[in-house]
Design an enzyme around this catalytic site. Structure first.
Site, short mmCIF file in Angstrom:
data_model
loop_
_atom_site.label_atom_id
_atom_site.label_comp_id
_atom_site.label_asym_id
_atom_site.label_seq_id
_atom_site.Cartn_x
_atom_site.Cartn_y
_atom_site.Cartn_z
CG HIS A 106 -5.51 -2.71 0.63
ND1 HIS A 106 -4.80 -2.35 -0.51
CD2 HIS A 106 -5.01 -1.91 1.61
CE1 HIS A 106 -3.94 -1.40 -0.24
NE2 HIS A 106 -4.04 -1.11 1.05
CG ASP A 112 -6.42 -3.66 -3.12
OD1 ASP A 112 -7.13 -2.89 -2.45
OD2 ASP A 112 -5.19 -3.75 -2.98
CB SER A 165 -0.97 -0.04 1.19
OG SER A 165 -1.98 0.93 1.05
#
Length: 478
Positions: A408, A371, A141
């Site tokens: 994620h 995601d 991320s």
């Protein structure tokens, strides 16, 4: 340095060093760092990235999404280094408020990476009598953003990097989040309640799950799914909102999320649109639309759509420098020069990574298909631009993997992968990454494995064999 102590536990035997890098501006916060020095050192080090707006120091015990069977990075003999990026996150407060200070923002934008690296290398010189022979970076991320930042800005300092779902174009991502928030909260009837979000997810899985040869809760053949599933088939009679179907406005919301979003300004790297979100490909949408249709007030993002809540903070603190600004009335075209300046400072969207390549650097990219914090299409778009620049030579130093069912950090298949082992073998021994295998770390399905396919291939079930074994699947072109 503020402390140093020997740790001997399940994570390894190492010296844990805590310290801070002091700012130039006395009003700016320092950079808190942690450096772990294993007693049995392999002469290599791993710089670990942060997440979100940062503000905490990673422990540096494990890399992101490691193979569950692999020993910790410290047990393998790697020194590790990490920082909070130059500010401390305070629970219950806006996490981007640090950006009102110019030095703190510059640190977040990348300065802290060089500072942390240099301090850690000097400490290793003093502890071991020599610098590390190899330096790697691994992050997810925002940490993936940082991985690409060091590749682009500090290529002489790193031999390799792994970037999971990287937010390399953070300005574009957060601008996109604001624009999607305006769709959800400014358009009458545009918000979608949780029961209808779940309904769409169920319909998508019913239509697409078996397109990869196996109904296992994972949509691997997303290209075929785009052809098969049409959200318009869920439209209510006359388009009027009712139970068990979508109104015209709700259909439009899904189609907006599932399409490229024009940003109304061209940012660094030539970015003027943002990638579609996987809302019609099995995306994990629990937080994507927020808890209600009520417009969130500035600074009160509890229950708001996730992408909007993140973008709102960037708009108010990093761009406008006004905590009271209302991002639901924000018009990007009115702030073009400021957005471009922020993008140049903040983003890692440059495709010229020739210096990194020339020194033998290697880069592994991984993104999950579901995601809903950073869409996989965003990383694919960056890889496509790299391919346009380097052509067939790109695979000699960059590989992109796309993992079906991985979100994620969540999803129906949460990846466990020995990315460090693959990277180190490529850099240190010249072993080109061969077929990779990932292990599901979800509690309910822990241990099942799949091949990790290079984009654009996906893992297709062969029709026979153990459905939990990677050997029963083959990477197939869509």
């Amino acid at each position: 340095m503020t402390s140093a102590e020997i740790v001997d536990d399940a994570s390894g035997r190492f010296c844990k060093v805590l310290g801070a890098i002091h700012p130039i501006d006395p009003k700016a916060p320092g950079i808190n760092v942690r450096i772990n020095l294993p007693l049995a050192w392999n002469e290599k080090a791993v710089h670990l990235g942060g997440g979100g707006f940062n503000g905490t120091v990673p422990a540096g015990i494990r890399t992101n999404f490691p193979d569950p069977a692999a020993p910790s990075v410290l047990q393998q003999g790697y020194a590790t280094l990490a920082s909070d990026s130059g500010h401390v996150a305070t629970p219950g407060q806006d996490q981007a408020a640090f950006a009102l200070n110019a030095e703190a923002l510059a640190n977040f934008a990348g300065d802290q990476l060089k500072k942390t690296h240099d301090v850690a290398v000097e400490l290793m010189r003093r502890a071991y009598g020599r610098p590390p022979r190899r330096m790697y970076f691994i992050g997810a991320s925002q940490g993936g953003h940082e991985a690409l930042t060091v590749v682009q800005r500090y290529p002489k300092d790193y031999d390799g990097a792994v970037a999971f779902h990287p937010v390399y174009d953070l300005t574009a991502l957060h601008l996109d989040g604001v624009l999607l928030g305006q769709v959800l909260y400014n358009r009458p009837g545009g918000w979608v309640p949780a029961d209808k979000v779940a309904m769409v997810s169920d319909k998508v899985h019913a239509a697409c799950d078996a397109l990869d040869g196996l109904g296992d809760g994972i949509i691997a053949n997303v290209v075929a799914c785009r052809r098969v599933f049409d959200v318009s088939t869920l439209r209510c009679t006359n388009g009027v909102d009712a139970a068990g179907c979508l109104s015209d406005q709700q259909v439009a919301t899904f189609k907006t999320f599932a399409s490229p979003i024009p940003l109304q300004v061209t940012l660094a790297g030539g970015i003027d649109t943002f990638a579609p979100w996987p809302v019609l490909e099995g995306g994990t949408m629990a937080r994507s639309f927020g808890d209600s249709a009520n417009k969130p007030a500035p600074g009160r993002m509890g229950g708001a759509a996730f992408a909007y809540a993140m973008g709102d903070q960037t708009t108010r603190y990093l761009l406008l420098k006004d905590p009271a600004a209302d991002s639901l009335t924000f018009k990007p075209a009115d702030h073009g020069p400021a957005l471009q300046a922020l993008s140049r400072q903040l983003d890692a969207s440059d495709t010229d990574v020739s210096s990194f390549r020339q020194r033998g650097g290697k880069l592994l990219l991984l993104h999950g298909t579901v995601d809903m914090a950073v869409p996989a299409g965003n990383t694919i778009a960056y890889h496509d631009k790299l391919k346009a620049r380097y052509g067939a030579q790109l695979s000699s130093f960059v590989r992109l993997y796309v993992a079906p069912g991985f979100g994620h950090g969540n999803g129906n298949f949460v990846v466990g992968w020995d990315s460090l082992g693959a990277l180190d073998a490529w850099v240190d021994r010249g072993l080109t990454p061969g077929p990779q295998v990932v292990t599901d770390t979800n509690q309910a399905t822990a241990g099942r494995q799949r091949p990790l396919c290079e984009h654009p291939a996906y893992p297709k079930y062969t029709g026979s064999g153990d459905v939990n074994a990677a050997s029963s699947f083959v990477c197939t072109a869509p």
